[in-house]
Design an enzyme around this catalytic site. Sequence first.
Site, PDB file in Angstrom:
ATOM      1  NE  ARG A  45     -17.861   2.084  -0.180  1.00 39.56           N
ATOM      2  CZ  ARG A  45     -18.981   1.345  -0.086  1.00 39.56           C
ATOM      3  NH1 ARG A  45     -19.634   0.987  -1.164  1.00 39.56           N
ATOM      4  NH2 ARG A  45     -19.418   0.959   1.098  1.00 39.56           N
ATOM      5  CE1 TYR A  96       0.703   3.228 -17.912  1.00 43.10           C
ATOM      6  CE2 TYR A  96      -1.020   1.828 -17.031  1.00 43.10           C
ATOM      7  CZ  TYR A  96       0.071   2.650 -16.834  1.00 43.10           C
ATOM      8  OH  TYR A  96       0.533   2.870 -15.569  1.00 43.10           O
ATOM      9  CG  ASP A 165      -6.228   4.366 -22.355  1.00 47.63           C
ATOM     10  OD1 ASP A 165      -6.272   5.611 -22.275  1.00 47.63           O
ATOM     11  OD2 ASP A 165      -5.485   3.668 -21.636  1.00 47.63           O
ATOM     12  CE  LYS A 190      -0.428   8.830 -16.620  1.00 52.25           C
ATOM     13  NZ  LYS A 190      -0.712   7.651 -17.424  1.00 52.25           N
TER      14      LYS A 190
HETATM   15  C1  PLP Z   1      -1.082   6.319 -17.138  1.00 51.49           C
HETATM   16  C2  PLP Z   1      -1.973   5.584 -18.065  1.00 51.49           C
HETATM   17  C3  PLP Z   1      -2.939   4.685 -17.589  1.00 51.49           C
HETATM   18  C4  PLP Z   1      -3.086   4.369 -16.110  1.00 51.49           C
HETATM   19  O1  PLP Z   1      -3.588   5.450 -15.399  1.00 51.49           O
HETATM   20  P1  PLP Z   1      -3.246   5.743 -13.839  1.00 51.49           P
HETATM   21  O2  PLP Z   1      -3.953   7.024 -13.613  1.00 51.49           O
HETATM   22  O3  PLP Z   1      -1.757   5.829 -13.723  1.00 51.49           O
HETATM   23  O4  PLP Z   1      -3.793   4.619 -13.050  1.00 51.49           O
HETATM   24  C5  PLP Z   1      -3.773   4.070 -18.513  1.00 51.49           C
HETATM   25  N1  PLP Z   1      -3.638   4.298 -19.844  1.00 51.49           N
HETATM   26  C6  PLP Z   1      -2.717   5.143 -20.336  1.00 51.49           C
HETATM   27  C7  PLP Z   1      -2.617   5.358 -21.815  1.00 51.49           C
HETATM   28  C8  PLP Z   1      -1.847   5.815 -19.471  1.00 51.49           C
HETATM   29  O5  PLP Z   1      -0.916   6.635 -19.974  1.00 51.49           O
END
Ligand code: PLP
Length: 367
Positions: A45, A96, A165, A190
Amino acid sequence: MTAELDPSTVVVHAGRPERVPNAPVGPSPVFSSTYVAGGDRGYGRFGNEAWSALEDTLGQLEGGRAVSFASGMAAAAAVIDLVPIGGRVVAPQHAYSGVLALLDQQAATGRLSVVRADIADTESVDLTDANMLWIESPTNPAMEVADIPVLAAAAHDAGATVVVDNTFATPLLQQPLRLGADVVMHSATKFIAGHSDVILGAVVTADDDLWSAIELRRRSLGAIPGSMDAWLALRGLRTLALRLDRAQSNAAYLADRLREHPRVSRVRYPGLPDDPGHARAEAQMSGFGAILAIELGGDAAAAQKVCESTNLWVHATSLGGVESLLERRRRWPMEVPTIPEDLIRLSVGIEHPEDLWNDLEQALNAS
Ligand SMILES: *Cc1c(COP(=O)(O)O)cnc(C)c1O
């Protein structure tokens, strides 16, 4: 690795083992829950070779040190946990939906308070008593562009930590730490992983205290990536520059064609010269990305029908994979109600642009 290398070279070469005879050219996933005593890893971990390789690469790209997480949401949750009890978070009105929902949940329990802001309207963002400014740019799915340098400076004057983000832009198109942010968060699910086969997240910061606080939360909250998942994300990241080049040029081509289509009332893409975010995106990004959104003049049913009428485009949520995906965001009850009912988000992949256009055109004409 020297700092002068182009990011498209860094994605290929960073995070590799030392070049000694018989060494493998790339890192391997390590499937072990514990390690022989005497070293600095200790327990599964606390560290894994595949995380380290991914983190080294992301850190070099963003100009900081990375901590990988089990998902983008786990990364976001660890960062939000830095807000003191009762502290205030200023967050975008559109971002998001999972992050906004998490903030609302925490506000509902009294853990913190949330002030929503129109992140594209810099002057209107009220940072009074803010402990954290959460920025997303471009925003999901409204495609608004925030003025990161100006907002970061104002937030620092107010004593707030600035988080960006950076999922839509990727570290190849935007490096928020270099624009004044303290912390960058990614859904590596993504574009970074890029093949719709893994859920993963990451946080990057150049501040050692913030890095330690975030790494401590990964240990204690336990949202660690699987070794295979971290390895897959790094393998995907190796081709990010190539994938993004193609996806981005496809997106620009489709944005131009879509705005000429009679069924489409609005195209949201910062690459379009008359997009409200164009000048800002040009100033702080090195490309406009591969996500765009269209609206069909208020017709939600028609928008839904378009999503259900494609043959090549996959009707699915998520984004950033090699295959093109589309969805009407408001099909999700948790999506923000000020996102238009008829808005379709398009995640443009790396297929041939004419094939993508032909399929979209027949779906639009069927609606
Ligand atoms: C998909 C997404 C998230 C969340 O990420 P996960 O990997 O699905 O937990 C956060 N911010 C943005 C802009 C996203 O597109």
